[in-house]
Design an enzyme around this catalytic site. Structure first.
Site, PDB file in Angstrom:
ATOM      1  N   TYR A  32      -0.543   2.966  -2.555  1.00 12.41           N
ATOM      2  CA  TYR A  32      -0.076   4.333  -2.343  1.00 12.41           C
ATOM      3  C   TYR A  32       1.046   4.406  -1.320  1.00 12.41           C
ATOM      4  O   TYR A  32       1.340   3.416  -0.638  1.00 12.41           O
ATOM      5  CB  TYR A  32      -1.241   5.226  -1.904  1.00 12.41           C
ATOM      6  CG  TYR A  32      -1.674   5.041  -0.464  1.00 12.41           C
ATOM      7  CD1 TYR A  32      -2.388   3.898  -0.074  1.00 12.41           C
ATOM      8  CD2 TYR A  32      -1.357   5.983   0.505  1.00 12.41           C
ATOM      9  CE1 TYR A  32      -2.766   3.732   1.254  1.00 12.41           C
ATOM     10  CE2 TYR A  32      -1.743   5.817   1.832  1.00 12.41           C
ATOM     11  CZ  TYR A  32      -2.448   4.683   2.195  1.00 12.41           C
ATOM     12  OH  TYR A  32      -2.810   4.506   3.504  1.00 12.41           O
ATOM     13  N   ARG A  51       8.759  -0.247  -0.345  1.00 14.66           N
ATOM     14  CA  ARG A  51       7.449  -0.772   0.074  1.00 14.66           C
ATOM     15  C   ARG A  51       6.425  -0.637  -1.046  1.00 14.66           C
ATOM     16  O   ARG A  51       5.593  -1.520  -1.271  1.00 14.66           O
ATOM     17  CB  ARG A  51       6.974  -0.057   1.344  1.00 14.66           C
ATOM     18  CG  ARG A  51       5.685  -0.643   1.898  1.00 14.66           C
ATOM     19  CD  ARG A  51       5.317  -0.074   3.247  1.00 14.66           C
ATOM     20  NE  ARG A  51       5.019   1.344   3.170  1.00 14.66           N
ATOM     21  CZ  ARG A  51       4.762   2.103   4.234  1.00 14.66           C
ATOM     22  NH1 ARG A  51       4.769   1.576   5.450  1.00 14.66           N
ATOM     23  NH2 ARG A  51       4.488   3.379   4.093  1.00 14.66           N
ATOM     24  N   LYS A 149      -0.148  -1.790   1.120  1.00 19.87           N
ATOM     25  CA  LYS A 149      -0.612  -0.415   1.346  1.00 19.87           C
ATOM     26  C   LYS A 149      -1.599  -0.043   0.236  1.00 19.87           C
ATOM     27  O   LYS A 149      -1.261   0.662  -0.723  1.00 19.87           O
ATOM     28  CB  LYS A 149       0.581   0.547   1.424  1.00 19.87           C
ATOM     29  CG  LYS A 149       0.223   1.845   2.131  1.00 19.87           C
ATOM     30  CD  LYS A 149       1.460   2.560   2.602  1.00 19.87           C
ATOM     31  CE  LYS A 149       1.192   3.976   3.031  1.00 19.87           C
ATOM     32  NZ  LYS A 149       0.216   4.129   4.104  1.00 19.87           N
ATOM     33  N   GLU A 181      -2.889  -2.615  14.978  1.00 22.84           N
ATOM     34  CA  GLU A 181      -2.234  -1.322  14.733  1.00 22.84           C
ATOM     35  C   GLU A 181      -3.276  -0.216  14.837  1.00 22.84           C
ATOM     36  O   GLU A 181      -4.453  -0.477  15.112  1.00 22.84           O
ATOM     37  CB  GLU A 181      -1.577  -1.315  13.354  1.00 22.84           C
ATOM     38  CG  GLU A 181      -2.562  -1.555  12.221  1.00 22.84           C
ATOM     39  CD  GLU A 181      -1.929  -1.554  10.842  1.00 22.84           C
ATOM     40  OE1 GLU A 181      -0.832  -1.006  10.661  1.00 22.84           O
ATOM     41  OE2 GLU A 181      -2.571  -2.100   9.914  1.00 22.84           O
ATOM     42  N   LEU A 205       0.384  -3.024   8.654  1.00 25.94           N
ATOM     43  CA  LEU A 205       1.281  -2.439   7.671  1.00 25.94           C
ATOM     44  C   LEU A 205       2.656  -2.357   8.320  1.00 25.94           C
ATOM     45  O   LEU A 205       2.774  -1.927   9.471  1.00 25.94           O
ATOM     46  CB  LEU A 205       0.795  -1.037   7.290  1.00 25.94           C
ATOM     47  CG  LEU A 205       1.670  -0.376   6.225  1.00 25.94           C
ATOM     48  CD1 LEU A 205       1.396  -0.992   4.858  1.00 25.94           C
ATOM     49  CD2 LEU A 205       1.430   1.118   6.177  1.00 25.94           C
TER      50      LEU A 205
HETATM   51  N1  PMP Z   1      -0.591   1.422   9.653  1.00 24.62           N
HETATM   52  C1  PMP Z   1      -1.516   1.977   8.843  1.00 24.62           C
HETATM   53  C2  PMP Z   1      -2.826   1.310   8.668  1.00 24.62           C
HETATM   54  C3  PMP Z   1      -1.231   3.185   8.175  1.00 24.62           C
HETATM   55  O1  PMP Z   1      -2.141   3.737   7.352  1.00 24.62           O
HETATM   56  C4  PMP Z   1       0.009   3.817   8.399  1.00 24.62           C
HETATM   57  C5  PMP Z   1       0.316   5.152   7.750  1.00 24.62           C
HETATM   58  N2  PMP Z   1       0.500   5.024   6.398  1.00 24.62           N
HETATM   59  C6  PMP Z   1       0.943   3.209   9.251  1.00 24.62           C
HETATM   60  C7  PMP Z   1       0.607   2.004   9.860  1.00 24.62           C
HETATM   61  C8  PMP Z   1       2.291   3.829   9.506  1.00 24.62           C
HETATM   62  O2  PMP Z   1       3.106   3.643   8.397  1.00 24.62           O
HETATM   63  P1  PMP Z   1       4.299   4.642   8.070  1.00 24.62           P
HETATM   64  O3  PMP Z   1       5.129   4.711   9.303  1.00 24.62           O
HETATM   65  O4  PMP Z   1       5.016   3.983   6.950  1.00 24.62           O
HETATM   66  O5  PMP Z   1       3.702   5.957   7.716  1.00 24.62           O
END
Ligand code: PMP
Length: 279
Positions: A32, A51, A149, A181, A205
Site C-alpha cells: 500500500y 516505492r 510497505k 523507526e 521503511l
Molecule cells: N515507517 C513506517 C513503519 C510507516 O508506516 C511510515 C508511514 N507510512 C513511515 C515510516 C513514513 O513513511 P512516509 O514518510 O513515506 O509516509
C-alpha cells in the site's frame, strides 16, 4: 458521499465490496501507499508510485491493469471527495484466489483499491507551542523486510494499541539498543546541530518524508547523517522528531518517562523545516 475506486470503477464507500477470498484478506498479501493531498494536489506522488512499484516487484505481485492510470485516478478521486486536503490510501493485493493456498495462482489478477479521507492539518503547524509527542519505546517485534510497505501491520497495530492505552501518542521501535523507526513514521534526532536518522535497511521503511526532510536539510546546508541511532543517545538529543506523509514533522517531548529538554519552536530545527516544508 465518499467515493472510492475499486479495480476499474469509482464507487461509493457504501457500495464497495471485496471477496473474503481476496489474498489481502486471507494472508495480508498486499502492499500500500498513503499519499498526502494539499489543495487537491498530490504531494511527492512520483516518489510514492516508485516505492509502490518497488513493493510490487519485491512481493511478486503483478501491476494492476490500470497501473499507468493511477495518477489520473487519484486526481479524479480527489476531485470527487469533499476535502481540499486529503489522505489517499491506495492498496494493491495479489487478488482473489479460488481456494486458500499459500502458493498463489499465477493467473490471479491483483485488486486495486483507493480511498481518501480528510487530511487534518498538522497540529504543530496550527500551534507550534503545544506539547511535543509522548512516545513509548518497544523492542522491534517485526519481520526483517520492513522496507516493503506491506499491509501486514499486526505488530504495528498491537504496539500502537498498547501505547494508546497508556496515553502515549506513538511508538519508537528499537532493535538491541538501536532505533529502527516509529510504528508509522521515521525518527530523527539532533545533536550539536548535527541531524541523525537511522540508515536505510531491511529494518525500516524508506519514508518519502524522511527523504524529503533530508533534501530540505541539504538545501539549507545543514549537516545530516544516516547512521545508527542508539536509544541511550536519543534521551540526550537536543531534538527528536517523527516524520511521515500524514504527520509531516512532529517533535517528541517525552520518551517513556524521560523528558527531552526542548527549546522553543522558533529556536528549533523541526519548526524551521516545517515552515519551509513545501519549498
Ligand atoms: N515507517 C513506517 C513503519 C510507516 O508506516 C511510515 C508511514 N507510512 C513511515 C515510516 C513514513 O513513511 P512516509 O514518510 O513515506 O509516509
Amino acid at each position: 458521499m465518499n467515493w472510492t475506486y475499486l479495480n476499474k470503477d469509482f464507487i461509493t464507500r457504501e457500495e464497495v465490496k471485496i471477496s473474503p477470498f481476496d489474498r489481502g484478506f486471507l494472508f495480508g498479501d498486499g502492499v500500500y501507499e498513503v499519499i498526502p493531498i494539499y489543495e487537491r494536489k498530490a504531494f511527492l506522488l512520483e516518489e510514492h508510485i516508485a516505492r509502490l512499484g518497488r513493493s510490487l516487484v519485491l512481493t511478486g505481485i503483478k501491476r494492476p491493469k490500470k497501473w499507468n492510470k493511477i495518477p489520473e485516478i487519484i486526481d479524479n478521486l480527489v476531485e470527487r471527495n469533499l476535502f481540499d486536503n486529503q489522505s489517499v490510501y491506495l492498496q494493491i493485493t495479489r487478488g482473489e484466489d479460488s481456494v486458500r493456498n499459500h502458493i498463489p495462482d499465477p493467473k490471479v489478477e491483483p485488486t486495486l483499491f483507493i480511498t481518501s479521507s480528510e487530511l487534518k492539518v498538522n497540529p504543530y503547524r496550527l500551534n507550534p507551542e503545544i506539547k511535543g509527542l509522548a512516545v513509548k519505546i518497544l523492542e522491534d517485534p517485526r519481520w526483517d523486510r520492513c522496507d516493503i510497505k506491506a499491509v501486514t501491520l499486526l505488530s504495528n497495530v498491537i504496539a500502537m494499541r498498547e501505547a494508546n492505552i497508556e496515553g502515549k501518542d506513538g511508538v519508537i521501535f528499537c532493535n538491541k539498543g538501536k532505533i529502527t523507526e516509529g510504528a508509522s513514521s521515521n525518527v530523527f534526532a539532533v545533536f550539536d546541530n548535527l541531524v541523525v536518522t537511522s540508515p536505510e535497511s531491511n529494518q525500516i521503511l524508506s519514508g518519502i518524508t524522511r527523504k524529503h526532510v533530508l533534501s530540505l536539510l541539504s538545501a539549507k546546508g545543514i549537516k545530516a547523517l544516516e547512521k545508527d541511532l542508539n536509544l541511550v543517545d536519543l534521551y540526550k538529543a537536543e531534538e527528536v522528531w517523527m516524520t511521515s506523509s500524514t504527520q509531516e514533522i512532529q517533535p517528541v517531548r517525552k520518551i517513556d518517562e524521560i523528558i527531552i529538554k526542548t527549546k522553543s519552536p522558533k529556536d528549533s530545527l523541526w519548526f524551521e523545516l516545517l515552515t519551509s516544508y513545501f519549498y
